[in-house]
Design an enzyme around this catalytic site. Sequence first.
Site, short mmCIF file in Angstrom:
data_model
loop_
_atom_site.label_atom_id
_atom_site.label_comp_id
_atom_site.label_asym_id
_atom_site.label_seq_id
_atom_site.Cartn_x
_atom_site.Cartn_y
_atom_site.Cartn_z
N GLU A 397 0.82 -1.22 0.00
CA GLU A 397 0.00 0.00 0.00
C GLU A 397 0.86 1.26 0.00
O GLU A 397 0.57 2.23 -0.72
CB GLU A 397 -0.94 0.03 1.22
CG GLU A 397 -2.16 -0.86 1.09
CD GLU A 397 -1.89 -2.32 1.43
OE1 GLU A 397 -0.75 -2.65 1.80
OE2 GLU A 397 -2.84 -3.13 1.34
N HIS A 464 -12.11 -5.45 8.87
CA HIS A 464 -12.72 -5.32 7.54
C HIS A 464 -13.99 -4.48 7.62
O HIS A 464 -14.88 -4.63 6.81
CB HIS A 464 -13.08 -6.69 6.95
CG HIS A 464 -11.90 -7.47 6.45
ND1 HIS A 464 -11.04 -8.14 7.27
CD2 HIS A 464 -11.42 -7.66 5.19
CE1 HIS A 464 -10.10 -8.73 6.56
NE2 HIS A 464 -10.30 -8.45 5.29
#
Length: 658
Positions: A397, A464
């Site tokens: 990322e 999540h």
Amino acid sequence: MKFVRKQYSDGVLKDLYDGILRSRMIEEKMLILLRQNKISKWFSGIGQEAIAVGCTLALDADEYILPMHRNLGVFTGRKIPFARLFAQWQGTMMGYTKGRDRSFHFGTNEHHIVGMISHLGPQNGVADGIALASKLNNEKKVTLVFNGDGGTSEGDFHEALNVAAVWDLPVIFVIENNGYGLSTPSNEQFRCKAFIDKAIGYGIEGVQVDGNNALEVYDAVKTLAESMRKKPRAVLLECLTFRMRGHEEASGTKYVPKKLMDEWARKDPLENYESFLLKEKVITQGYVDELRKKIKRETEEGLGVAFAESHPVADTEVELNDVHAPWTQQVIEPKTKSTEKRFIDAISDGLRQSMERYPNLVLMGQDIGDYGGVFKITDGFVKLFGKDRVRNTPLCESAILGASLGLSVKGMKSMVEMQFADFVTEGFTQIVNNLAKTHWRWGQSADVVVRMPTGAGTAAGPFHSQSNEAWFFHTPGLKIVYPSNPHDAKGLLCAALEDPNPYLYFEHKLLYRSLKDQVPDDYYTTEIGKAKIVKEGSDVSIITYGMGVHWATEILSQLPDVSAEVIDLRTLLPWDKDTVLASVKKTNRVMVLHEDTLTGGIGGEIAAWIGEHAFHHLDAPIARVASLDTAIPFAPTLENNFLAKGRIKGKLEELLAY
Ligand SMILES: Cc1ncc(C[n+]2csc(CCOP(=O)(O)OP(=O)(O)O)c2C)c(N)n1
């Protein structure tokens, strides 16, 4: 030390000498000025000058270099006017950052330099992006980025090397191995014997040179660059050297054994090279004396100009205006018919049409290629736009977000898909320190949209499900949009991709396939910074966004006697104060509602602002309804209890009864 001049002309040999001498003399002058208290800090590169000089002279002038704090030779090698360079160090207007950032922390596209941020490692991801742009545009150019040996312990270094290796990006990752990271010796920093051993792990070529030998550095970089321009690929170049002074002057060198200092003093890059050139009769003592005089004169002249200027007069408006790159939105109305689209299709539509509109737009994210992304937003995109523009990324990322800034430096646009908003933590530095601050620091916009599949309600547990918009809300330089319906989802995404500023675009996963709406088929944009009144009312204003809009609407449908005005903020940064204020004046009661947890949430800022600006219009204290101040639980029963939804009705009744 052994110098081998190979085929290089006297001119090249002299330029290298000139570069090293120039660095050394400026360095020595700075040490004097520091002692005289005329400058505040100095990171000395004495002993390491041959690396920056050798690398810079070996590249074409339009090839990007990303230097570190000891690489004065890059700046002088790229012929930055002394007066401006010194002014930059002094924090005056003539510098490159309007007094906003210090020392070498600046970039200049004119000189093809992108300066560091203090965090060191993030530079490598930016280098990847610049090299990616060069490669996509078939420019046949290399990019060179500097690292200290200490900085290579950072994850950013690893990620950027990995990405460059996988994508065959023409980046030379230079490591100045000077044996210490600040005071920490190499054996406490890493276990490998040499950095070229690490290259093996990344599947790339590693080259080791004597970093105190300018000719050797120059030759290595020149040879590598020539070959990399023809066959793009990443290379690790380890330059063995030594830092003869402290990390910065105040930190000293007490921790360095004297024997080591003496040993490296004998390998001084200037003295040895000068002796070689004199012996080879490439230069004479007269040449040396003249050059010294010339550099001294130029330095004094530069200092005279730089020191004549005082620090900038602060102008709040100017400071605030420079936070973002200038952009005035021309809202584009849809022209043709609408058809029913799910939330997810609207996002996909906006992305596809933006790709058609901007040939310089590149998409990057995990599994977004042939697989179409875990939520299938980019399904079929590779067929339409090719793998160059729809890029599957490794799990890196930070490097990818850094690369997005690199693409911006080269005038490209990018969209980075976080697989889940939760994983943005891995790229936090790049967003809040690089993307957010670069325009304000040195005028480089970050033309990037980070897509953030967010939100709970899917029993996906703490990692999540997070709503993390507030982490970014606090960071000047960013813009945040958070659509609650398919129409806005497309229009806001298209607008965000148009704007040259960095965006976080939140998309609630639970809405992807559960929500449908009539959405225009052609391209259009929605106004950034403009809230929408979802439902008019007179008893209370519910100020919310994202899933909160749906919760509020649902609960109000059970309370037919309550006349509530529901405001969907849509843009969180900057948020629409005018619409909020008008509503507060009308209803005199306010509830701020969001899915994010309570403490430090965006609702706190909105409530504070209303308290400050509309206190006289309030008939009751502002109510905040948010999720519990815990992480997000997995079991649906616990998750339901966590979420704000269950507390809206009670709070609303309390507020209306006050
Ligand atoms: C992320 C981060 N952690 C810590 C620091 C503080 N710091 C600045 S330079 C430095 C040492 C860097 O060592 P190295 O990369 O070997 O460069 P050198 O100073 O030896 O040239 C440290 C720890 C920082 N700037 N950034």
